[in-house]
Design a protein around this motif. Structure first.
Motif, PDB file in Angstrom:
ATOM      1  N   VAL A 118      -1.114   8.809  12.134  1.00 49.89           N
ATOM      2  CA  VAL A 118      -0.473  10.125  12.192  1.00 49.89           C
ATOM      3  C   VAL A 118      -0.292  10.565  13.640  1.00 49.89           C
ATOM      4  O   VAL A 118       0.773  11.049  14.037  1.00 49.89           O
ATOM      5  CB  VAL A 118      -1.294  11.167  11.410  1.00 49.89           C
ATOM      6  CG1 VAL A 118      -0.735  12.570  11.639  1.00 49.89           C
ATOM      7  CG2 VAL A 118      -1.294  10.837   9.926  1.00 49.89           C
TER       8      VAL A 118
ATOM      9  N   GLN B 115       1.310   4.156  -3.260  1.00 50.68           N
ATOM     10  CA  GLN B 115       1.089   5.598  -3.176  1.00 50.68           C
ATOM     11  C   GLN B 115       2.155   6.400  -3.915  1.00 50.68           C
ATOM     12  O   GLN B 115       1.905   7.558  -4.274  1.00 50.68           O
ATOM     13  CB  GLN B 115       1.034   6.039  -1.711  1.00 50.68           C
ATOM     14  CG  GLN B 115      -0.221   5.587  -0.968  1.00 50.68           C
ATOM     15  CD  GLN B 115      -0.427   6.358   0.327  1.00 50.68           C
ATOM     16  OE1 GLN B 115      -0.147   7.562   0.399  1.00 50.68           O
ATOM     17  NE2 GLN B 115      -0.927   5.679   1.347  1.00 50.68           N
TER      18      GLN B 115
ATOM     19  N   LEU C  37       2.815  10.499   2.789  1.00 48.45           N
ATOM     20  CA  LEU C  37       1.823   9.460   2.580  1.00 48.45           C
ATOM     21  C   LEU C  37       0.465   9.850   3.145  1.00 48.45           C
ATOM     22  O   LEU C  37       0.361  10.664   4.068  1.00 48.45           O
ATOM     23  CB  LEU C  37       2.280   8.161   3.251  1.00 48.45           C
ATOM     24  CG  LEU C  37       3.591   7.557   2.734  1.00 48.45           C
ATOM     25  CD1 LEU C  37       4.017   6.397   3.604  1.00 48.45           C
ATOM     26  CD2 LEU C  37       3.442   7.110   1.276  1.00 48.45           C
ATOM     27  N   ASP C  38      -0.553   9.257   2.579  1.00 52.29           N
ATOM     28  CA  ASP C  38      -1.917   9.409   3.088  1.00 52.29           C
ATOM     29  C   ASP C  38      -2.116   8.339   4.155  1.00 52.29           C
ATOM     30  O   ASP C  38      -2.305   7.159   3.837  1.00 52.29           O
ATOM     31  CB  ASP C  38      -2.919   9.243   1.948  1.00 52.29           C
ATOM     32  CG  ASP C  38      -4.358   9.447   2.408  1.00 52.29           C
ATOM     33  OD1 ASP C  38      -4.549   9.980   3.522  1.00 52.29           O
ATOM     34  OD2 ASP C  38      -5.278   9.068   1.661  1.00 52.29           O
ATOM     35  N   LEU C  39      -2.058   8.741   5.411  1.00 49.03           N
ATOM     36  CA  LEU C  39      -2.146   7.809   6.530  1.00 49.03           C
ATOM     37  C   LEU C  39      -3.405   8.075   7.347  1.00 49.03           C
ATOM     38  O   LEU C  39      -3.937   9.179   7.328  1.00 49.03           O
ATOM     39  CB  LEU C  39      -0.905   7.944   7.432  1.00 49.03           C
ATOM     40  CG  LEU C  39       0.447   7.732   6.753  1.00 49.03           C
ATOM     41  CD1 LEU C  39       1.584   8.090   7.703  1.00 49.03           C
ATOM     42  CD2 LEU C  39       0.586   6.282   6.273  1.00 49.03           C
ATOM     43  N   SER C  40      -3.836   7.086   8.090  1.00 49.77           N
ATOM     44  CA  SER C  40      -5.022   7.256   8.913  1.00 49.77           C
ATOM     45  C   SER C  40      -4.723   8.224  10.054  1.00 49.77           C
ATOM     46  O   SER C  40      -3.573   8.369  10.483  1.00 49.77           O
ATOM     47  CB  SER C  40      -5.461   5.903   9.494  1.00 49.77           C
ATOM     48  OG  SER C  40      -4.543   5.479  10.494  1.00 49.77           O
ATOM     49  N   PRO C  41      -5.737   8.899  10.566  1.00 49.00           N
ATOM     50  CA  PRO C  41      -5.525   9.832  11.690  1.00 49.00           C
ATOM     51  C   PRO C  41      -4.851   9.180  12.894  1.00 49.00           C
ATOM     52  O   PRO C  41      -4.018   9.797  13.554  1.00 49.00           O
ATOM     53  CB  PRO C  41      -6.938  10.321  12.024  1.00 49.00           C
ATOM     54  CG  PRO C  41      -7.694  10.164  10.746  1.00 49.00           C
ATOM     55  CD  PRO C  41      -7.128   8.941  10.090  1.00 49.00           C
TER      56      PRO C  41
ATOM     57  N   GLU D 195       0.828  -1.207   0.000  1.00 52.11           N
ATOM     58  CA  GLU D 195       0.000   0.000   0.000  1.00 52.11           C
ATOM     59  C   GLU D 195       0.867   1.264   0.000  1.00 52.11           C
ATOM     60  O   GLU D 195       0.534   2.252  -0.667  1.00 52.11           O
ATOM     61  CB  GLU D 195      -0.927  -0.017   1.216  1.00 52.11           C
ATOM     62  CG  GLU D 195      -1.999  -1.102   1.135  1.00 52.11           C
ATOM     63  CD  GLU D 195      -2.730  -1.302   2.445  1.00 52.11           C
ATOM     64  OE1 GLU D 195      -3.870  -1.813   2.411  1.00 52.11           O
ATOM     65  OE2 GLU D 195      -2.171  -0.966   3.517  1.00 52.11           O
TER      66      GLU D 195
ATOM     67  N   PHE E 166       4.157  11.330   7.474  1.00 54.64           N
ATOM     68  CA  PHE E 166       2.764  11.753   7.302  1.00 54.64           C
ATOM     69  C   PHE E 166       2.629  12.927   6.340  1.00 54.64           C
ATOM     70  O   PHE E 166       1.515  13.279   5.956  1.00 54.64           O
ATOM     71  CB  PHE E 166       2.108  12.065   8.654  1.00 54.64           C
ATOM     72  CG  PHE E 166       2.918  12.955   9.549  1.00 54.64           C
ATOM     73  CD1 PHE E 166       3.018  14.316   9.339  1.00 54.64           C
ATOM     74  CD2 PHE E 166       3.600  12.406  10.625  1.00 54.64           C
ATOM     75  CE1 PHE E 166       3.761  15.125  10.167  1.00 54.64           C
ATOM     76  CE2 PHE E 166       4.346  13.206  11.472  1.00 54.64           C
ATOM     77  CZ  PHE E 166       4.430  14.575  11.247  1.00 54.64           C
ATOM     78  N   ASP E 167       3.759  13.554   5.948  1.00 50.29           N
ATOM     79  CA  ASP E 167       3.705  14.594   4.917  1.00 50.29           C
ATOM     80  C   ASP E 167       3.801  14.003   3.508  1.00 50.29           C
ATOM     81  O   ASP E 167       3.447  14.666   2.536  1.00 50.29           O
ATOM     82  CB  ASP E 167       4.838  15.596   5.108  1.00 50.29           C
ATOM     83  CG  ASP E 167       4.630  16.493   6.309  1.00 50.29           C
ATOM     84  OD1 ASP E 167       3.462  16.684   6.706  1.00 50.29           O
ATOM     85  OD2 ASP E 167       5.622  16.999   6.865  1.00 50.29           O
TER      86      ASP E 167
END
Length: 360
Positions: free
Chosen positions: A286, A237, A279-283, A233, A276-277
């Protein structure tokens, strides 16, 4: 100035990286200076009633203990770390031990029970190139005690080799897990000069008993922790296929920005981006990465500030703390915010930019 006693060990092994002095019959569990949840060592050293904890490193090291009747003269040693701190003795003697060891031996007589000043000095020792280099002492620690009258003077840092606040952790190691970043670590540890080629990395594996096929060994598990994205995953990205062996992690690390590649060799990025800057990560992920980074950044220095509060240095300003700890005012502010958030300190603000520190 008269030397009361001395003791030296030339091959002390810190346990869990902590150099420990305790005195026989000391009751540190009844000591208000040991009740805080702050880190026991701080950035260099912490002291209390019957105990001293210093950042001893991996060891082995030389430890030199000395007691005096008055403040010792400044020596000309090239110390990289130098701290003065109060110490309260309940028995008039201390012993060098370990975290899990007892305090049965009186290695150093101090004098009468009471308040002492302690100067803690540290410097690395030169290393020679030998087959058993890891057995050589790596550091010298010198601890000088002398009695003082009146109230305790809070700790003061006179020299530091490391920053008070560490750089933010980008989070790649926690996000990807050890198997995935193993080869990245090798590049970072060995990239002080030109970048490492694939042939260099292959040879490193042979030299360090990883085998001649270590670059093509499987990465194993594909997610560092439950709830984290898998390697597939993460690679997706940035438009790459999922890495399955170590050598394929090199391209992914370059695409993510924490390794560089100049066409021949791989090197460490000077300022790797925060995970976290990129990749699109879950809250939740992060939040965890940010919290973990803050712990690494502020834990040691926050414990220094707690020690100041506990040893009678409650009334402070940002400038006075910066001066006492050899820190920037920006780092003082950031660490106070962290310490309040972690419930290590409470700040009560006073007029004229003053405040009172209370250790929780």
């Amino acid at each position: 100035m008269t030397v009361v006693g001395r003791h030296e060990e030339d091959h002390y092994m810190p346990e869990s990286g902590i150099l420990v002095l305790r005195e026989p019959w000391a009751t540190s569990w009844e000591d208000p200076l040991s009740t805080s949840n702050a880190h026991p060592v701080g950035s260099i050293v912490r002291t209390g009633q019957g105990w001293v904890y210093a950042s001893g490193g991996d060891g082995p090291c030389v430890v030199r203990l000395r007691s005096h009747t008055s403040p010792p003269a400044d020596d000309d040693e090239d110390w990289t770390d130098l701290v003065e701190a109060p110490y309260r003795s309940t028995s008039g003697a201390v012993g060098l031990t370990t975290i899990t060891g007892g305090a049965d031996e009186e290695h150093l007589p101090l004098g009468e029970p009471g308040l002492y000043r302690l100067r803690v000095a540290h410097r690395p020792l030169p290393q020679t190139v030998e087959d058993e280099e890891y057995l050589q002492p790596r550091d010298l620690w010198q601890l000088d005690f002398w009695p003082v009258d009146g109230a305790a003077e809070p700790p003061r840092w006179l020299r530091r080799q490391n920053p008070t606040v560490w750089p933010a952790d980008p989070g790649w190691g926690r996000l990807l897990g050890y198997p995935a970043v193993d080869i990245v670590n090798v590049v970072e540890w060995n990239s002080s000069g030109p970048g490492l080629t694939v042939d260099d990395l292959q040879q490193w594996g042979i030299d360090h008993n990883r085998g001649d096929n270590w670059l093509d060994q499987p990465l194993g598990r594909q997610s560092a922790s439950p709830g984290y994205p898998t390697l597939a995953e993460i690679a997706n990205q940035v438009g790459l296929p999922a890495p399955s062996v170590r050598r394929e992690m090199l391209s992914l690390a370059v695409a993510l920005g924490f390794l560089t590649f100049d066409g021949q060799g791989y090197g460490r990025a000077v300022q790797p981006p925060m995970a976290f800057d990129v990749l699109d990560l879950s809250p939740n992920v992060v939040k965890f990465l940010k919290g973990s980074s803050q712990v690494k950044q502020f834990t040691g220095y926050a414990a220094d500030l707690v020690s100041i509060a506990l040893w009678g240095g409650a009334e402070q300003t940002i400038a006075s703390l910066a001066d006492r700890t050899l820190a920037s005012e920006e780092n003082v502010r950031a660490t106070l915010r962290y310490a309040e958030t972690r419930r290590l300190l409470q700040l009560d603000h006073r007029p004229e930019n003053r405040f009172t520190l209370t250790a929780l």
